[in-house]
Write an enzyme that holds these catalytic residues in place. Structure first.
Site, PDB file in Angstrom:
ATOM      1  N   ASP A 283       0.726  -1.292   0.106  1.00 44.28           N
ATOM      2  CA  ASP A 283      -0.011  -0.058   0.118  1.00 44.28           C
ATOM      3  C   ASP A 283       0.844   1.290   0.001  1.00 44.28           C
ATOM      4  O   ASP A 283       1.982   1.240   0.717  1.00 44.28           O
ATOM      5  CB  ASP A 283      -0.898  -0.081   1.125  1.00 44.28           C
ATOM      6  CG  ASP A 283      -2.131   0.947   0.951  1.00 44.28           C
ATOM      7  OD1 ASP A 283      -3.233   0.490   0.805  1.00 44.28           O
ATOM      8  OD2 ASP A 283      -2.044   2.207   1.044  1.00 44.28           O
TER       9      ASP A 283
ATOM     10  N   ASN B 142      -4.955  -4.176  -7.259  1.00 47.21           N
ATOM     11  CA  ASN B 142      -6.038  -3.481  -6.909  1.00 47.21           C
ATOM     12  C   ASN B 142      -5.918  -2.152  -6.666  1.00 47.21           C
ATOM     13  O   ASN B 142      -6.916  -1.462  -6.633  1.00 47.21           O
ATOM     14  CB  ASN B 142      -6.121  -4.296  -5.478  1.00 47.21           C
ATOM     15  CG  ASN B 142      -7.462  -3.787  -4.565  1.00 47.21           C
ATOM     16  OD1 ASN B 142      -8.550  -3.826  -5.214  1.00 47.21           O
ATOM     17  ND2 ASN B 142      -6.941  -2.969  -3.668  1.00 47.21           N
TER      18      ASN B 142
ATOM     19  N   TYR C 131     -11.236   8.246 -14.294  1.00 51.79           N
ATOM     20  CA  TYR C 131     -11.438   6.889 -14.027  1.00 51.79           C
ATOM     21  C   TYR C 131     -11.970   5.926 -14.904  1.00 51.79           C
ATOM     22  O   TYR C 131     -11.624   4.784 -14.908  1.00 51.79           O
ATOM     23  CB  TYR C 131     -12.661   7.153 -12.712  1.00 51.79           C
ATOM     24  CG  TYR C 131     -12.483   5.922 -11.943  1.00 51.79           C
ATOM     25  CD1 TYR C 131     -11.575   5.452 -10.882  1.00 51.79           C
ATOM     26  CD2 TYR C 131     -13.526   4.969 -12.206  1.00 51.79           C
ATOM     27  CE1 TYR C 131     -11.919   4.301 -10.174  1.00 51.79           C
ATOM     28  CE2 TYR C 131     -13.922   3.834 -11.401  1.00 51.79           C
ATOM     29  CZ  TYR C 131     -12.855   3.544 -10.589  1.00 51.79           C
ATOM     30  OH  TYR C 131     -12.966   2.295  -9.782  1.00 51.79           O
TER      31      TYR C 131
ATOM     32  N   LYS D  86     -10.186   2.454 -16.583  1.00 58.51           N
ATOM     33  CA  LYS D  86     -10.918   1.228 -16.316  1.00 58.51           C
ATOM     34  C   LYS D  86     -11.397   0.380 -17.526  1.00 58.51           C
ATOM     35  O   LYS D  86     -11.306  -0.920 -17.882  1.00 58.51           O
ATOM     36  CB  LYS D  86     -12.062   1.265 -15.225  1.00 58.51           C
ATOM     37  CG  LYS D  86     -11.813   1.555 -14.011  1.00 58.51           C
ATOM     38  CD  LYS D  86     -10.764   0.755 -13.245  1.00 58.51           C
ATOM     39  CE  LYS D  86     -10.436   1.169 -11.833  1.00 58.51           C
ATOM     40  NZ  LYS D  86      -9.456   0.482 -11.215  1.00 58.51           N
TER      41      LYS D  86
ATOM     42  N   ILE E 171     -18.924  -0.345  -3.699  1.00 57.93           N
ATOM     43  CA  ILE E 171     -18.405  -1.201  -2.139  1.00 57.93           C
ATOM     44  C   ILE E 171     -18.156  -0.435  -1.230  1.00 57.93           C
ATOM     45  O   ILE E 171     -17.775   0.454  -1.058  1.00 57.93           O
ATOM     46  CB  ILE E 171     -17.147  -2.174  -2.735  1.00 57.93           C
ATOM     47  CG1 ILE E 171     -17.436  -2.976  -3.965  1.00 57.93           C
ATOM     48  CG2 ILE E 171     -16.991  -3.069  -1.594  1.00 57.93           C
ATOM     49  CD1 ILE E 171     -18.498  -3.765  -4.129  1.00 57.93           C
TER      50      ILE E 171
ATOM     51  N   THR F 103     -16.384   0.614   1.246  1.00 60.67           N
ATOM     52  CA  THR F 103     -14.982   0.928   1.490  1.00 60.67           C
ATOM     53  C   THR F 103     -14.439   2.252   2.136  1.00 60.67           C
ATOM     54  O   THR F 103     -15.554   3.009   2.084  1.00 60.67           O
ATOM     55  CB  THR F 103     -13.969   0.582   0.197  1.00 60.67           C
ATOM     56  OG1 THR F 103     -14.349   1.930  -0.610  1.00 60.67           O
ATOM     57  CG2 THR F 103     -14.270  -0.544  -0.569  1.00 60.67           C
TER      58      THR F 103
END
Length: 250
Positions: free
Chosen positions: A38, A91, A157, A161, A190, A192
């Site tokens: 990370d 990820n 974004y 993707k 999601i 998060t």
């Protein structure tokens, strides 16, 4: 169905929280040695320590995936940990500014491209040669529902993707005969840290945009990711799998 990654080594980026944390934790529970990577080392360290405390094998790693040298170092760390690299989950990702394309800040565009697209390329660029030494490997690139549909004011974004899916398919074609499978997962919204600070009414609206009537959970994305990484998915390659509560069926 029992999934085991005993004896395998995995690198998971963006694993200090959210989806990445869930994937790293579940991989370790299934027997994998995991480099928890990370940009925030403190977060990676907390996740890795918790995995070890629970009986798993993990170590923290840090670096900005937009920096090729940092990604190369993370791959080297995984190789040193396990004597090779078997599994990669690209990820790490950011949302970027929310603005119309005619007003989109150039620095914001470059930053989103650097993390969400360049970072995935660097991950595969440095991981694939190590997997070839093993004669086998599996990669999951974390896309989004926005890899297949548009979303106003999120041009950078959405572009990354969509491009990530093309990169996934190309890598799958190039390395299928060499034992390496590459697939993509497309989560919807999601639960998060990215959504944690949204106003309640905004979160309710997001939940209502999914036919299933709620926002997804990290473990639901992790479950599919682990399956795609496993030998049970040995005939799945170059494909894109949604975890979206029916969002893209609308």
């Amino acid at each position: 169905m029992q999934i085991s990654f005993t004896g395998k080594t995995a690198l998971v980026t963006g694993a200090g929280s959210g989806i990445g944390e869930s994937i790293a934790t579940d991989l370790a529970r299934a027997g994998a040695r995991v480099v928890v990577a990370d940009i925030d080392f403190a977060k990676a360290e907390v996740v890795a320590e918790r995995i070890v405390k629970d009986g798993g094998q993990a170590q923290p790693g840090t670096g900005d995936v937009a920096d090729p040298a940092a990604v190369e170092a993370l791959v080297a760390e995984a190789v040193a940990m396990g004597g090779g690299l078997d599994l990669l989950v690209n990820n790490a990702g950011i949302g970027g500014p929310l603005m119309p394309l005619g007003e989109y800040p150039l620095d914001g565009w470059r930053r989103v491209m650097g993390v969400n697209l360049d970072g995935v390329f660097y991950g595969m660029r440095y991981a694939i040669p190590e997997m070839l030494k093993r004669g086998k490997g599996a990669i999951v690139n974390m896309a989004s529902i926005l890899g297949s549909v548009g979303y106003a004011n999120a041009g950078a974004y959405v572009a990354t993707k969509h491009a990530l899916l093309g990169l996934t398919k190309t890598a799958a074609l190039e390395y299928a005969a060499k034992g390496i499978r590459v697939n993509a997962v497309g989560p919807a919204f999601i639960e998060t840290p990215l959504l944690a600070n949204l106003p309640a009414d905004v979160k309710q609206a997001l939940a209502a945009s999914h036919p299933i009537g709620r926002i997804g959970r990290p473990e639901e994305v992790s479950a599919l990711t682990l399956f795609l990484l496993s030998d049970q998915a040995s005939f799945i390659n170059g494909s894109y799998h949604l975890v979206d509560g029916g969002y893209c069926a609308q």
